[in-house]
Design a protein around this motif. Structure first.
Motif, PDB file in Angstrom:
ATOM      1  N   ARG A 281      29.169  63.998 -72.184  1.00  0.00           N
ATOM      2  CA  ARG A 281      29.214  65.199 -71.345  1.00  0.00           C
ATOM      3  C   ARG A 281      29.887  64.948 -69.995  1.00  0.00           C
ATOM      4  N   SER A 282      30.144  63.706 -69.624  1.00  0.00           N
ATOM      5  CA  SER A 282      30.927  63.316 -68.437  1.00  0.00           C
ATOM      6  C   SER A 282      30.410  63.892 -67.113  1.00  0.00           C
ATOM      7  N   TYR A 283      29.110  64.148 -67.018  1.00  0.00           N
ATOM      8  CA  TYR A 283      28.430  64.426 -65.756  1.00  0.00           C
ATOM      9  C   TYR A 283      27.021  63.883 -65.916  1.00  0.00           C
ATOM     10  N   ARG A 284      26.291  63.782 -64.833  1.00  0.00           N
ATOM     11  CA  ARG A 284      24.922  63.294 -64.892  1.00  0.00           C
ATOM     12  C   ARG A 284      24.008  64.301 -64.210  1.00  0.00           C
ATOM     13  N   SER A 285      22.714  64.101 -64.359  1.00  0.00           N
ATOM     14  CA  SER A 285      21.759  65.137 -63.951  1.00  0.00           C
ATOM     15  C   SER A 285      21.837  65.441 -62.461  1.00  0.00           C
ATOM     16  N   GLU A 286      22.056  64.419 -61.627  1.00  0.00           N
ATOM     17  CA  GLU A 286      22.090  64.682 -60.191  1.00  0.00           C
ATOM     18  C   GLU A 286      23.320  65.498 -59.811  1.00  0.00           C
ATOM     19  N   ARG A 287      24.444  65.249 -60.484  1.00  0.00           N
ATOM     20  CA  ARG A 287      25.619  66.094 -60.226  1.00  0.00           C
ATOM     21  C   ARG A 287      25.316  67.528 -60.633  1.00  0.00           C
ATOM     22  N   PHE A 288      24.665  67.702 -61.765  1.00  0.00           N
ATOM     23  CA  PHE A 288      24.330  69.041 -62.235  1.00  0.00           C
ATOM     24  C   PHE A 288      23.442  69.759 -61.223  1.00  0.00           C
ATOM     25  N   LEU A 289      22.387  69.093 -60.763  1.00  0.00           N
ATOM     26  CA  LEU A 289      21.487  69.719 -59.788  1.00  0.00           C
ATOM     27  C   LEU A 289      22.215  69.995 -58.478  1.00  0.00           C
ATOM     28  N   GLY A 290      23.180  69.135 -58.132  1.00  0.00           N
ATOM     29  CA  GLY A 290      23.958  69.363 -56.917  1.00  0.00           C
ATOM     30  C   GLY A 290      24.793  70.628 -57.005  1.00  0.00           C
ATOM     31  N   ILE A 291      25.347  70.897 -58.189  1.00  0.00           N
ATOM     32  CA  ILE A 291      26.113  72.145 -58.377  1.00  0.00           C
ATOM     33  C   ILE A 291      25.208  73.348 -58.165  1.00  0.00           C
ATOM     34  N   LEU A 292      24.023  73.318 -58.769  1.00  0.00           N
ATOM     35  CA  LEU A 292      23.106  74.458 -58.615  1.00  0.00           C
ATOM     36  C   LEU A 292      22.704  74.644 -57.161  1.00  0.00           C
ATOM     37  N   GLU A 293      22.498  73.533 -56.458  1.00  0.00           N
ATOM     38  CA  GLU A 293      22.113  73.625 -55.043  1.00  0.00           C
ATOM     39  C   GLU A 293      23.221  74.295 -54.230  1.00  0.00           C
ATOM     40  N   ARG A 294      24.467  73.900 -54.475  1.00  0.00           N
ATOM     41  CA  ARG A 294      25.581  74.483 -53.716  1.00  0.00           C
ATOM     42  C   ARG A 294      25.791  75.952 -54.087  1.00  0.00           C
ATOM     43  N   VAL A 295      25.587  76.297 -55.362  1.00  0.00           N
ATOM     44  CA  VAL A 295      25.689  77.702 -55.758  1.00  0.00           C
ATOM     45  C   VAL A 295      24.661  78.534 -55.007  1.00  0.00           C
ATOM     46  N   ARG A 296      23.431  78.050 -54.946  1.00  0.00           N
ATOM     47  CA  ARG A 296      22.365  78.840 -54.318  1.00  0.00           C
ATOM     48  C   ARG A 296      22.489  78.860 -52.797  1.00  0.00           C
ATOM     49  N   GLU A 297      23.136  77.846 -52.220  1.00  0.00           N
ATOM     50  CA  GLU A 297      23.382  77.889 -50.780  1.00  0.00           C
ATOM     51  C   GLU A 297      24.296  79.054 -50.428  1.00  0.00           C
ATOM     52  N   GLN A 298      25.324  79.278 -51.254  1.00  0.00           N
ATOM     53  CA  GLN A 298      26.295  80.332 -50.959  1.00  0.00           C
ATOM     54  C   GLN A 298      25.960  81.662 -51.630  1.00  0.00           C
ATOM     55  N   ILE A 299      25.204  81.604 -52.737  1.00  0.00           N
ATOM     56  CA  ILE A 299      24.837  82.835 -53.462  1.00  0.00           C
ATOM     57  C   ILE A 299      23.322  82.776 -53.700  1.00  0.00           C
ATOM     58  N   PRO A 300      22.532  83.079 -52.682  1.00  0.00           N
ATOM     59  CA  PRO A 300      21.079  82.874 -52.781  1.00  0.00           C
ATOM     60  C   PRO A 300      20.416  83.603 -53.948  1.00  0.00           C
ATOM     61  N   ASP A 301      20.925  84.751 -54.342  1.00  0.00           N
ATOM     62  CA  ASP A 301      20.289  85.543 -55.398  1.00  0.00           C
ATOM     63  C   ASP A 301      20.874  85.264 -56.785  1.00  0.00           C
ATOM     64  N   ALA A 302      21.657  84.219 -56.915  1.00  0.00           N
ATOM     65  CA  ALA A 302      22.279  83.931 -58.210  1.00  0.00           C
ATOM     66  C   ALA A 302      21.226  83.625 -59.273  1.00  0.00           C
ATOM     67  N   ALA A 303      21.407  84.213 -60.443  1.00  0.00           N
ATOM     68  CA  ALA A 303      20.575  83.881 -61.602  1.00  0.00           C
ATOM     69  C   ALA A 303      21.382  82.935 -62.478  1.00  0.00           C
ATOM     70  N   ILE A 304      20.811  81.765 -62.755  1.00  0.00           N
ATOM     71  CA  ILE A 304      21.521  80.724 -63.493  1.00  0.00           C
ATOM     72  C   ILE A 304      20.844  80.509 -64.833  1.00  0.00           C
ATOM     73  N   THR A 305      21.634  80.554 -65.888  1.00  0.00           N
ATOM     74  CA  THR A 305      21.137  80.325 -67.246  1.00  0.00           C
ATOM     75  C   THR A 305      21.780  79.047 -67.793  1.00  0.00           C
ATOM     76  N   THR A 306      21.300  78.583 -68.949  1.00  0.00           N
ATOM     77  CA  THR A 306      21.792  77.307 -69.452  1.00  0.00           C
ATOM     78  C   THR A 306      21.649  77.204 -70.961  1.00  0.00           C
ATOM     79  N   ASP A 307      22.207  76.129 -71.520  1.00  0.00           N
ATOM     80  CA  ASP A 307      22.003  75.730 -72.912  1.00  0.00           C
ATOM     81  C   ASP A 307      21.305  74.382 -72.911  1.00  0.00           C
ATOM     82  N   LEU A 308      20.375  74.187 -73.847  1.00  0.00           N
ATOM     83  CA  LEU A 308      19.633  72.932 -73.956  1.00  0.00           C
ATOM     84  C   LEU A 308      19.542  72.510 -75.411  1.00  0.00           C
ATOM     85  N   ILE A 309      19.679  71.207 -75.651  1.00  0.00           N
ATOM     86  CA  ILE A 309      19.542  70.642 -76.994  1.00  0.00           C
ATOM     87  C   ILE A 309      18.376  69.657 -76.979  1.00  0.00           C
ATOM     88  N   VAL A 310      17.467  69.832 -77.899  1.00  0.00           N
ATOM     89  CA  VAL A 310      16.300  68.953 -78.032  1.00  0.00           C
ATOM     90  C   VAL A 310      16.478  68.082 -79.272  1.00  0.00           C
TER      91      VAL A 310
END
Length: 503
Positions: A281-310
């Motif tokens: 997947r060429s990213y790691r969890s901290e990079r992923f969480l960092g993206i969400l943090e920056r999105v919410r800093e600039q778009i506080p009301d953003a609703a974020i959805t995802t895909d998960l594989i178990v």
């Protein structure tokens, strides 16, 4: 009069391809089975098209089960034709006709425009016709379209994928990424808006890598900003980005372009860095969480959805615990959660340490429980807010019994709202402002207008377009529109041999 029925399985790309298939068939003289009055409608169409998906578990069994159900109809009407397209057709090719010899046409993801000709050829030759191309012949936007909605539309900005995720078969079925030029995309968006469309969703297997093919790595953010300059376009969405290629210029474009909606689908797949590496997947969890943090800093009301594989091969309990940690930290508004299943042809299919089904199920249940709790908490936070809803015709299963209407808020949450007695009733495609009174686990309830709260209806060109189509053969469905011409010099055709074979 020949009728058709297109049955779609899988992703939004398939849904959009099916609009093209319907447009092709209607241009060739076929009539949508749904347009025939109920009392006169035959039980089965003259042409049934399955637009298939190969991603989900048991996709094969589902397809052949559906094909088997048509055998009695085929016996009653030998002239009936059955076609199979999409990812399963691209993958299985001749296997489909061997397992289901009553199928007449098999076509791939790269040549959906061939369907009418293949049907004619099969009818003339009285045999199955199989045509699978290895690369895209014609970009789908050049084909005629029968859109499903009068007020919302899909626009493909690219097809194919250059990633090599070990669990995914899509790149081998859809091919390498090919991007449309920005001018072509914007011309299609403007054409849709001229027809009354107020919401557009930009489609690609990896939208934020858009532009790499023609040398502009910032092209996607620029495209979002350009969409913001189109008069009459009220809502812009896109799906799906890839965390590895998601850049801050896209976040800025989302935040600074008023008609780009505050919703983001960001596939996580796993919270374990070790599993992400095995998935390529060429990213790691901290990079992923960092993206969400920056999105919410600039778009506080953003609703974020995802895909998960178990249950990806080799996933340990510690790996799964990392997924739970990241999911809890991410505060997703909702998640599409899947149990890993072997897809033949992918690297993961031959990996060691395939996880027992019982273990996968138990982890899956725990993840679902956590995400349901998070979704509910996030929806409860919406209570008391005034939201703008784009009204839809059939979003709520219980709308009739609850006397509510439904639609999507700007952040793409599903909203069921009450219409006060005597108040103006909005049309699908119109906008309504209402107060959220309850956040349920999977939707919002907005009954505030019944007790004197906000209720404002704004009629839109989308509502006008929907209303104008209520007397159409299929109420609410637009007529076929021609494909978009390409911009620039046409491709040079390959030289062909003379018909007689003599130079």
């Amino acid at each position: 009069m020949k009728t058709y029925d297109v049955r779609t399985h899988g992703c939004q790309m398939n849904v959009h391809d099916s609009e093209r298939l319907a447009g092709l068939l209607e241009t060739a003289g076929y009539v949508d089975l749904a347009s025939i009055p109920a009392g006169e409608r035959p039980e089965t169409a003259d042409v049934v098209v399955f637009n298939t998906c190969a991603v989900r578990e048991n996709a094969d069994n589902k397809l052949y089960g559906n094909l088997g159900q048509l055998v009695p109809a085929k016996k009653r009407n030998p002239d009936m034709q059955i076609a199979v397209g999409g990812c399963m057709a691209q993958k299985d090719r001749d296997t489909i006709v061997k397992r289901a010899p009553w199928v007449d046409v098999v076509f791939g993801t790269h040549n959906i425009g061939s369907l009418p000709a293949l049907l004619d050829r099969s009818r003339h030759n009285k045999r199955a016709e199989v045509e699978i191309l290895e690369s895209l012949e014609t970009f789908p936007s050049t084909l005629p379209t029968r859109r499903d909605s009068a007020y919302a539309g899909w626009v493909s900005i690219s097809v194919g994928c250059n990633n090599t995720c070990t669990f995914c078969i899509v790149p081998s079925l859809r091919g390498k990424e090919q991007d449309r030029r920005p001018g072509e995309v914007l011309a299609e968006v403007e054409a849709l808006v001229a027809q009354g469309v107020v919401e557009v969703t930009l489609l690609g297997q990896n939208v934020n890598s858009y532009g790499v093919e023609f040398g502009d790595r910032l092209a996607f953010g620029k495209l979002l900003r350009a969409c913001g300059e189109i008069d009459g376009l009220e809502r812009v969405r896109f799906t799906s980005p890839h965390p590895a290629a998601f850049t801050d210029d896209v976040i800025a474009a989302m935040a600074e372009t008023p008609n780009v909606m505050p919703s983001l689908h960001m596939p996580l797949q796993s919270g374990s860095d070790r599993v992400l590496k095995a998935m390529r997947r060429s990213y790691r969890s901290e990079r992923f969480l960092g993206i969400l943090e920056r999105v919410r800093e600039q778009i506080p009301d953003a609703a974020i959805t995802t895909d998960l594989i178990v249950g990806f091969p080799g996933e340990t309990e510690a790996d799964f615990a990392e997924t739970l940690r990241v999911v809890e930290a991410s505060r997703f508004s909702s998640a599409f959660t899947f149990q890993y299943s072997i897809r033949p042809g992918t690297p993961a299919a031959t990996m060691d340490d395939q996880i027992p089904k019982a273990v996968v199920q138990e982890r899956f249940d725990r993840l679902i429980a956590l995400q349901e709790e998070v979704s509910w908490q996030e929806n409860r936070r919406q209570e008391g807010r005034t939201v703008e809803v784009l009204v839809a015709p059939f979003e709520g299963r219980k709308d009739a019994e609850t006397e509510r209407m439904s639609g999507r808020a700007k952040d793409n949450r599903l909203v069921h709202f009450a219409v006060p007695e005597g108040a103006e009733r909005p049309r699908p495609g119109d906008m309504v402002e209402v107060d959220v009174t309850y956040g349920a686990p999977h939707n919002l309830i907005a009954d505030g207008a019944l007790s004197g709260g906000t209720y404002r209806v704004r009629r839109t060109p989308g509502g006008d377009a929907w209303a104008a189509l209520q007397d159409a053969p299929v109420p609410g469905k637009p007529a076929v529109s021609l494909g978009m011409p390409r911009i620039g010099k046409p491709d040079t055709p390959a030289p062909s041999a003379p018909a007689c074979g003599i130079a």
